[in-house]
Structures are given as C-alpha cells and as structure tokens.
Design a protein around this motif. Structure first.
Motif, PDB file in Angstrom:
ATOM      1  N   ASN A  66       0.825  -1.198   0.000  1.00 37.21           N
ATOM      2  CA  ASN A  66       0.000   0.000   0.000  1.00 37.21           C
ATOM      3  C   ASN A  66       0.864   1.255   0.000  1.00 37.21           C
ATOM      4  N   THR A  69       1.897   2.030  -3.598  1.00 31.25           N
ATOM      5  CA  THR A  69       0.795   2.243  -4.535  1.00 31.25           C
ATOM      6  C   THR A  69       0.014   3.509  -4.177  1.00 31.25           C
ATOM      7  N   VAL A  70      -0.128   3.789  -2.895  1.00 35.95           N
ATOM      8  CA  VAL A  70      -0.711   5.067  -2.486  1.00 35.95           C
ATOM      9  C   VAL A  70       0.196   6.203  -2.975  1.00 35.95           C
ATOM     10  N   GLY A  73      -0.451   6.951  -6.582  1.00 37.66           N
ATOM     11  CA  GLY A  73      -1.656   7.769  -6.767  1.00 37.66           C
ATOM     12  C   GLY A  73      -1.404   9.227  -6.420  1.00 37.66           C
ATOM     13  N   HIS A  76       0.460  10.860  -9.166  1.00 34.26           N
ATOM     14  CA  HIS A  76      -0.435  11.165 -10.289  1.00 34.26           C
ATOM     15  C   HIS A  76      -1.233  12.442 -10.008  1.00 34.26           C
ATOM     16  N   ASN A 105       4.619   2.866 -14.974  1.00 40.06           N
ATOM     17  CA  ASN A 105       3.605   3.928 -14.983  1.00 40.06           C
ATOM     18  C   ASN A 105       4.248   5.310 -15.070  1.00 40.06           C
TER      19      ASN A 105
ATOM     20  N   TYR B  71      -9.742   4.984 -12.123  1.00 39.26           N
ATOM     21  CA  TYR B  71      -8.727   3.929 -12.127  1.00 39.26           C
ATOM     22  C   TYR B  71      -9.400   2.588 -12.458  1.00 39.26           C
ATOM     23  N   GLU B 111      -1.725   0.753 -20.494  1.00 38.25           N
ATOM     24  CA  GLU B 111      -0.457   1.431 -20.221  1.00 38.25           C
ATOM     25  C   GLU B 111      -0.630   2.928 -20.373  1.00 38.25           C
ATOM     26  N   ARG B 112      -0.581   3.588 -19.247  1.00 37.48           N
ATOM     27  CA  ARG B 112      -0.874   5.014 -19.191  1.00 37.48           C
ATOM     28  C   ARG B 112      -0.007   5.850 -20.126  1.00 37.48           C
ATOM     29  N   GLU B 119      -5.563   6.688 -16.741  1.00 41.47           N
ATOM     30  CA  GLU B 119      -5.041   7.294 -15.522  1.00 41.47           C
ATOM     31  C   GLU B 119      -3.923   6.470 -14.908  1.00 41.47           C
ATOM     32  N   SER B 120      -3.849   5.200 -15.251  1.00 37.79           N
ATOM     33  CA  SER B 120      -2.793   4.381 -14.662  1.00 37.79           C
ATOM     34  C   SER B 120      -2.547   3.127 -15.477  1.00 37.79           C
ATOM     35  N   THR B 121      -1.375   2.592 -15.264  1.00 35.76           N
ATOM     36  CA  THR B 121      -1.005   1.299 -15.828  1.00 35.76           C
ATOM     37  C   THR B 121      -1.501   0.228 -14.860  1.00 35.76           C
ATOM     38  N   SER B 122      -2.186  -0.784 -15.376  1.00 32.13           N
ATOM     39  CA  SER B 122      -2.714  -1.808 -14.461  1.00 32.13           C
ATOM     40  C   SER B 122      -2.765  -3.154 -15.146  1.00 32.13           C
ATOM     41  N   PRO B 124      -1.519  -6.377 -13.120  1.00 27.16           N
ATOM     42  CA  PRO B 124      -1.284  -7.115 -11.878  1.00 27.16           C
ATOM     43  C   PRO B 124      -2.314  -6.644 -10.842  1.00 27.16           C
ATOM     44  N   SER B 127      -3.773  -3.323  -7.037  1.00 26.32           N
ATOM     45  CA  SER B 127      -3.071  -2.056  -6.817  1.00 26.32           C
ATOM     46  C   SER B 127      -3.885  -0.806  -7.128  1.00 26.32           C
ATOM     47  N   SER B 130      -5.505   1.350  -3.976  1.00 27.94           N
ATOM     48  CA  SER B 130      -4.555   2.168  -3.217  1.00 27.94           C
ATOM     49  C   SER B 130      -4.095   3.375  -4.021  1.00 27.94           C
ATOM     50  N   GLN B 131      -3.951   3.218  -5.335  1.00 29.92           N
ATOM     51  CA  GLN B 131      -3.587   4.390  -6.145  1.00 29.92           C
ATOM     52  C   GLN B 131      -4.719   5.418  -6.124  1.00 29.92           C
ATOM     53  N   ASN B 163      -3.294  -6.369  -0.944  1.00 28.50           N
ATOM     54  CA  ASN B 163      -3.102  -4.935  -1.198  1.00 28.50           C
ATOM     55  C   ASN B 163      -4.434  -4.177  -1.141  1.00 28.50           C
ATOM     56  N   ALA B 167      -5.390  -1.063   1.373  1.00 27.49           N
ATOM     57  CA  ALA B 167      -5.941   0.204   0.877  1.00 27.49           C
ATOM     58  C   ALA B 167      -7.286   0.516   1.529  1.00 27.49           C
TER      59      ALA B 167
END
Lengths: 323, 287
Positions: A66, A69-70, A73, A76, A105, B71, B111-112, B119-122, B124, B127, B130-131, B163, B167
């Motif tokens: 976390n 990954t937080v 964010g 971003h 990213n 996300y 892939e961002r 907004e993000s690469t994802s 896996p 995650s 939490s982003q 994860n 979060a």
C-alpha cells in the motif's frame, strides 16, 4: 572528472540522518513533496519532516504494498512522494507494485530503502537487504542512488526530489564515517577521490569509505589507486568508469550487497562491452547475512578497508603474474 | 466548461451506448485473438454510466486538471475501458481494431504512458484501490479540492489480493469521502466460482467492517447504478463501495455465467453469434 579533496574524517552519522535533513529541506523547497511511512517513522528518520509538515506526512501502517501504490496515486495527483521503509520490505516485499505503478507507470515515486546492507547488524539476515541493488537496477525507468555518507545522503535527497523520475534511494542504518563534502549532488555523476594509475577502486554507498582506507594501505605497498565513488548506480557514469579503467586496466568494485547482479555487475557490463578489463567484485558472495555488530559483520564478510586492501594486493600480484 | 459536463442522455439511450460498447468489445477481442471476454461484457453499464453520465471529464483534454479520475484496477478488462473511451471520443473507433497488436496504444493491459486518458497502468491485480486512495488523499486532504471525485473499478476475484485490504483500511482511516469504489461482483475468476476459489461472502459485511459505506446494486441497471453513485457522492465522511452485481459475459447468451469465458476471446465464428446475441438484447429493449 576532477579530483575532489574531501574533508578529514571527524565524525560518524547514519545515512538516514542525512536523508531526514534533506527531506525537510526538500519539503521547504517544494510544497509538492510529501512523505509516506510504513510504521517506521523514527527509524527512517522522517520525524523531522512529519513535525515540520504534518499535513504532508502520511502514515500507512505496516503495509509496504500500500505504501508505494498510495504514493503512485499521490504522484499522479501532482505530488512528489517519498515512500520510506526498510529495504528488506520495500523494495523487498513490493517489487511488482513498484515496477507496475511507479516505474512502468512513469510516476516520480521516491522509494527510500533504509537499513540496506549487513550493517543493520543484530537483527540478522531477514532484515539485511543485500539484493536491492540488483532488483532495482534491472527495472526500466528506475534511477538507483546509493550515497556514501550522511552529508551526501542529504544532498542526494534534494537532488532526488528535483528529479522527475522514479528513484530508489538506498540508505544504511549504522553510523558511518563522514568523508564527503557537501557538494550539490548530481544524479548520474561519479566523484574521483584519489588519483592513481595502478588500479581503479570503484565504490558505491558506504563501502567507498572502506575503499578510501584500502587506498591508503595500498599506497603503503607502493600501489597508487584511482578511487572513484559512484553514488548513482543507475544511470552509471560510464565515462568516468571508462576513463579510469583505460589508465589502470584493472578494476575493483565494492558494495555492501550481493555480488551477483549488483553494482559490480553493472560495472562489469560496461567494461565487457567497451573496454574488456579484469574486474574483482567485492561484496557478499551468494549467501545471507547474520546477527552481529556492524563492524564485526564488515570484518566477517571481508568488507573492511584492511581486508579489501589485502584482497586487492593479492589480486594485483596474481593479475600481473598472468599477464 | 460545457463539453466537460456530463451529457443529458436518458437511461434508454445509455443502455444503447452500453450495448454498442459490448459490440466493440466482441469485435476487438475476436480480431485480437486473445484477451478477456466475460468481465468486459459484464462491466459495460458501469463504465457507460461513469463516462457518459457521472464523471466530469473532457476527451479533448485528457489531462484537464479538474477532471474526475477513473482507475481501472482489474486491468485485464481493458477492452471495455478502451471501447468506452473510443465511444466517448478519446480516440477513433477504428483504433479499437489494433488491440494487442505490435505498436498499438491499446496494450493487452492498460499502459498510461501510451494512451492519453488512461489514468494508470494496471493488470497485476490489487493495486488500483490504493492508487485511487492516494490520489483522493492528495486531492481531498492536501489540496482541499471540493469538486473532484476518484472512481476505481475492481474485480471481485481481485479482492483476494491483500493490497486491496491494506488500501481499504487506509481509505477508511483518512475518511476519503471523495473515493468511490465499484466492485464488478460477477462471482467468477479464472479458476472458477469466486466462492470456490476463495470465498468472499459476506462481502458487504467485510467492507462495512473495514469502515466503508456499502451499497449493493444491479450492475446492469442504468438507473440503479446512477442512483447508487449519486448517493455515494453524498457520503462525505467515509469512502464508498458499490457492489455491482453483474452477469459475466452479459449480452452474449452462450457466455453468460460461464467462467470459462473469463480469459478467452470468441473465435471468429463465435464472434458473429455473439454480435447477434447483443443485437437481440438491444432489440428486446425496444419492443
């Protein structure tokens, strides 16, 4: 690259103390700097930042996945997050999250791995992160910085905050000698600390100090070492390495981490392609650490300046014999 | 800014949009020859409601700094996100045909860096929440932004990941009221039923125990989804999660409820049957 005269060694400090000061300074310099911690605020020395900027300090608890990954964010959302824990857990436990959400990213997340290396001491092998240099330098987009002392760690933290890339900042727990001046840190730039033409001593992190001791011992034996400190492991200062290796044609690397894939590996990769040169890689040789006091452990693993000098002397004698 | 405000489409019109997105999903997957079918088809209404009704965003200015943020945590459902973005105007519909091809901006997982608007690469799993929470913290607590919402879609199988629950604790601790999670509760994952692989129920009770505001809704009901999201927006002192009950493979009769369609595309002959099935669903709405 010019020779930099460094101050006489008068004191010791942990790298993380320099990081703590640098982080506060970075926080004053740029309001976008935020700091995240995983229940290790005091031992990663983020307390100063937390006190100075309580609204920009975020406690995530014992949750390293976390943590990063937080931080991704937040990056971003325009922040410059420093996410700190022990290196054994970050990047030890959350490597994939760092890869996907920070590096791939392309988010300017700063991963701060405190307590890297065997100098963690009595906590033993589980907490002695020796694989982090290898893990982080193979990650595209990731910058890897391993300062040599607390003074340099402070300057490096400021440089890392200004850099737009994701960065891994490698710190150590033990108080180590202050041997570098407070020159502004330039990511990707090596520093020459001794001028010589018999052998190149290439160090990273706190082991550069041990190479300095080794250089003095070797001088007593009539061997003039060219000592180059590489506080940035990636991108490596290839030019500085090649310039020195071209003169000495013999390279010794030293790092407080696994020999496999580490800083010595990075040096060897460059030399193999550009200037085939004999390289002696000093580090931990495919084994885990153990409990002990930091200085005991350095001696036990052959990483003190005296032991390195002996090792290098033998190597030079053998190398010359086989020419 | 007018173009950034949500459109005023009716529920019926949005349902048609969702079915057009379904058609695009089938076409892209069939052409790509690999990818995930069930999840993307099941999420068509959720993404339609977000992109065509709820979110403040502007396809012409994907980096507009007042936009709401979305996300996609379950990145393997990328086809439905790409199709929704293309139908919204982020890029030409024709580009959907490049999914998973060498050089495409539409990678197998998002892939961002390649596609403005992502907004993000994802990919896996685990995650994204939490982003989204990190973004919400920065926006809501540090910048004191009172307009922006942060949305995150998660798969239910994805909730196996630790994860996610790290979060969940984080978002509740910091009372991230601007954070709205939507779980695609379709009860399947690669190896079978979610309740066989790693039981999640009572899922609502789990989220509540973690300090979240929880709603359960029919994930194919445009009106109900809209109402749930609007309600979640009004919850300011805790994060919200909407458990959107969906049918995996929704709209394609031979894929519905069949977990074996989680991770494979329709073969060419199956694709036409799938499109016919979606058309039938759409016609059924008109009659």
């Amino acid at each position: 690259m010019t020779l930099t005269e460094q101050p006489p060694i008068t004191d010791r400090q942990p790298l993380r103390a320099g990081f703590g000061r640098g982080l506060v300074a970075a926080g004053h310099a740029d309001h976008r700097v935020v700091a995240l911690c995983a229940d290790l605020t005091e031992s990663t020395m983020m307390t100063g930042f937390a006190d100075a900027f309580p609204a920009r300090f975020i406690e995530v608890g014992v949750a390293e996945q976390n943590l990063v990954t937080v931080a991704s964010g937040m990056a971003h959302a325009g922040k410059i997050p420093f996410a700190a824990s022990y290196a054994a857990f970050s990047p030890g436990r959350n490597w994939e999250q760092i890869k996907t959400t920070a590096a791939l990213n392309d988010m300017p997340v700063k991963i701060v791995g405190a307590h890297a290396g065997i100098n963690v001491g009595p906590d033993g092998a589980t907490h002695q992160m020796l694989e982090d240099i290898a893990l982080m330098r193979v990650m595209p987009n990731m910058v890897v910085v391993a300062p040599g002392d607390a003074t340099e760690a402070e300057q490096a933290t400021l440089a890392v905050a200004r850099d737009p890339r994701p960065v891994y900042l490698r710190l150590a727990r033990a108080a180590t000698p202050l041997f570098l001046d407070a020159a502004p840190f330039v990511i990707g730039q090596a520093r020459r600390l001794r001028d010589g033409s018999d052998v190149t001593l290439a160090g990273t992190g706190t082991l550069t100090y041990q190479l300095l001791v080794a250089a003095d011992r070797l001088a007593e034996l009539g061997i003039a070492a060219d000592l180059v400190h590489f506080p940035t492991i990636k991108p490596l200062d290839d030019a500085a390495l090649l310039e020195s290796a071209a003169r000495t044609r013999l390279v010794v690397t030293a790092e407080e981490g696994q020999r496999a894939g580490g800083f010595g590996g990075a040096v060897t990769e460059v030399l193999a392609a550009e200037l085939p040169t004999r390289v002696l890689r000093i580090g931990i040789d495919d084994r885990y650490g153990e409990s002990g006091e930091p200085d005991e452990l350095l001696a036990h693993f052959g990483l003190t300046g005296d032991r390195i000098a002996e090792h290098v002397h033998e190597y030079i004698t053998r190398a010359k014999g086989s020419k | 800014m007018a173009e950034a405000e949500p459109t005023a489409a009716t529920d019926r019109e949005l349902q048609t949009t969702a079915n057009q997105i379904r058609r695009s999903v089938v076409e892209m997957l069939a052409r790509a020859g690999s990818g995930h079918s069930a999840g993307p088809l099941g999420m068509a209404e959720i993404l339609t409601v977000l992109f065509f009704r709820i979110m403040r965003h502007d396809p012409a200015r994907p980096d507009w700094n007042e936009r709401d943020v979305f996300y996609l945590s379950n990145g393997h459902t990328a086809p439905v996100l790409y199709a929704t973005m293309a139908h919204s105007g982020y890029f030409p519909l024709a580009e959907l045909g490049t999914l998973r091809r060498l050089g495409s901006r539409l990678q197998g997982h998002p892939e961002r860096r390649l596609l403005p608007g992502l907004e993000s690469t994802s990919g896996p799993l685990g995650s994204g929440l939490s982003q989204a929470a990190g973004f919400a913290y920065a926006s809501q607590i540090i910048d004191r932004d009172r307009r922006r919402f942060v949305y995150v879609c998660m798969g239910d199988g994805e909730l196996n990941e630790g994860n996610i629950w790290e979060a969940a604790m984080f978002a509740a601790k910091y009372r991230l009221g601007r954070l709205i999670g939507i779980v695609d509760r379709n009860y399947i994952q690669i190896d079978g039923s979610t309740e066989d692989v790693m039981p999640l129920d009572d899922l609502a009770a789990k989220w509540r125990a973690f300090g979240w505001h929880v709603q359960e809704v029919d994930g194919h009901d445009i009106s109900a989804l809209t109402g749930a999201i609007r309600h979640a927006q009004a919850v300011s002192q805790q994060p919200s999660v909407i458990l959107a009950h969906t049918v995996p493979g929704k709209g394609v009769s031979f894929m519905e409820y069949d977990y074996t369609w989680h991770g494979k595309p329709p073969a060419p002959d199956e694709a036409q049957a799938a499109l016919d099935s979606i058309d039938e669903l759409e016609r059924g709405l008109s009659s």
